[in-house]
Design an enzyme around this catalytic site. Structure first.
Site, short mmCIF file in Angstrom:
data_model
loop_
_atom_site.label_atom_id
_atom_site.label_comp_id
_atom_site.label_asym_id
_atom_site.label_seq_id
_atom_site.Cartn_x
_atom_site.Cartn_y
_atom_site.Cartn_z
N GLU A 295 31.73 38.25 35.25
CA GLU A 295 31.45 36.75 35.66
C GLU A 295 32.16 36.16 36.89
OE1 GLU A 295 31.36 32.56 33.56
OE2 GLU A 295 31.32 34.37 32.34
N HIS B 171 38.55 29.05 29.10
CA HIS B 171 37.17 29.63 29.21
C HIS B 171 37.10 30.76 28.52
CE1 HIS B 171 34.58 32.06 31.83
NE2 HIS B 171 33.70 31.24 31.74
N GLU C 289 36.40 29.61 24.71
CA GLU C 289 35.16 29.38 24.77
C GLU C 289 34.41 30.52 24.43
OE1 GLU C 289 31.50 28.82 27.29
OE2 GLU C 289 33.26 27.79 28.23
N HIS C 290 34.42 31.49 25.31
CA HIS C 290 33.56 32.57 25.04
C HIS C 290 33.48 33.50 23.89
CE1 HIS C 290 31.68 34.03 29.18
NE2 HIS C 290 32.03 32.72 29.42
#
Length: 419
Positions: free
Chosen positions: A138, A63, A66-67
């Site tokens: 987040e 993840h 991906e960012h």
């Protein structure tokens, strides 16, 4: 290669390029929007893998990667897509990471942007440190979300060893250990063309788009694949915990009942997924007699839902409700699922028609086609085979599925409620 699917009236253009990249192109005449997904078979569960030696990376790194892929030395890729009139996004799941865009113009330029930015990583230690704060916020936001805590609380209770039990985003502690070198190592291992699928759907000329993709890839040099093995854990058939309670400040308690299933891959996995979905619709959708009973008893309402998750190495069914009557709801559902199944061919045929109708309706959405086709393709399945596989499900298979899945020692109950 053209793959014709007369049962759904579609033709897929399919090719595997010399570098191993799998490409699927689908022409949808009359559609204004073109939608493309560039997907790697790499998700949050791939936390330990082998290249020359075994490598273990921090939880949440897929993840995090991906960012970071959207940030380049010359600026933010989102801005570039915006200048080209496209809407871009990305997501990371347990098993895959997908980058995508939708556009009604500048398709060639947007497609080039998509391919190039995913295949050209750029990380610095300073930018990685900055991202830790962003993703940390987040993670905290998700920790404050009762629905998210309920879902992952259920999975954590269900699984003993499988990394599916770990939050996709990781923890603030785990991401603090991520380095730029870790990101480059994961990109090298999992973003090789041979581990990726590119799907483009819209009012396109497949020959022209394929020429663009082929030329783009032929102009680049790729090292041989370095990924040699992924970790495979031995997961018990039974659940780790029968119950779990999470205390949060919620106005109404939330409850999930999960049943751990035995996973299957490829076409077998698709067949199993369809059988479970047919079964759950027959038992619990709004037209089922049981739904009316539970509704009349005040145990369910419009908040009631059910779902089935199926991947190569894990699978589970979930029933969810928001209710002040948690104990009564759980007792009633578990009592129902311990009875012998009583469903006939008439019900099965009706649910087949309903699911097929929903599937055919969804084919009007380029986004649905691209995302779901890629999902099945990465595990050796073909989404357009679903109608035929659905027709082939027998009543006997439904009964076998029921007996296999709904067992007490495969059941976990997770509740989020006030302290």
């Amino acid at each position: 290669m053209k793959l014709d699917f007369p049962n759904v009236g579609e033709t897929i253009h399919h090719v595997v390029l010399d570098n191993g990249l799998t490409v699927y192109l689908l022409k949808k005449a009359g559609y204004e929007k073109t939608y493309a997904t560039f997907t790697t078979k790499y998700g949050s569960i791939d936390r330990r893998f082998k290249t020359d030696d075994w490598i273990e990376v921090p939880d949440g790194i897929a993840h995090f990667l991906e960012h970071k892929m959207f940030e380049k030395e010359d600026g933010d890729v989102f801005q570039k897509f915006g200048q080209l009139g496209a809407s871009a996004n990305a997501f990371t799941s347990f098993t895959r990471t997908a980058y995508l865009f939708g556009a009604t113009s500048n398709v060639e330029a947007n497609l080039k942007t998509l391919i190039d930015f995913v295949q050209d990583p750029y990380f610095t230690e300073a930018s990685v440190e900055k991202e830790k704060g962003i993703i940390g916020q987040e993670i905290q936001m998700y920790q404050d979300n009762a629905g998210w805590r309920l879902y992952f609380g259920l999975i954590e209770a269900m699984y003993e060893a499988h990394p599916v039990k770990i939050d996709i985003a990781g923890t603030i502690e785990s991401i603090s250990a991520i380095t730029a070198a870790d990101l480059y190592a994961c990109h090298q291992a999992f973003y090789h063309p041979s581990n990726m699928t590119l799907f483009v759907v819209g009012n396109i000329d497949p020959d022209i788009v394929l020429e663009q993709i082929s030329s783009n890839q032929a102009a680049k040099t790729f090292e041989p694949p370095v990924l040699t093995e992924r970790e495979h854990v031995q997961e018990p058939r039974t659940v780790r915990l029968a119950t779990r309670v999470i205390e949060m400040d919620v106005s109404v308690p939330k409850v999930m009942i999960g049943y751990k299933d035995t996973p299957r891959a490829g076409e077998d996995g698709m067949k199993q997924e369809l059988a479970v979905e047919l079964l759950m619709h027959a038992l619990f959708d709004t037209t089922a007699p049981l739904y009316a009973e539970l509704y009349a008893e005040g145990l369910i309402d419009d908040a009631f839902s059910f779902d089935y998750t199926s991947e190569e190495s894990f699978a589970f069914a979930v029933l969810s409700m928001e209710t002040p009557h948690v104990d009564a709801f759980v007792a009633r559902i578990t009592e129902v699922l311990e009875r012998p199944l009583d469903i006939g061919n008439e019900t099965l045929d009706r649910k087949k028609r309903m699911m097929k109708g929903q599937f055919l309706k969804a084919l009007n959405s380029p986004e649905f086609i691209a995302n779901q086709f890629s999902r099945y393709a990465l595990t050796g399945g073909n989404m357009f085979d679903l109608p035929e596989l659905l027709d082939a499900v027998t009543l006997e298979e439904l009964y076998d599925t029921y007996d296999r899945l709904f067992k007490p020692d495969q059941r976990t109950v997770c509740v989020v409620k006030k302290p």
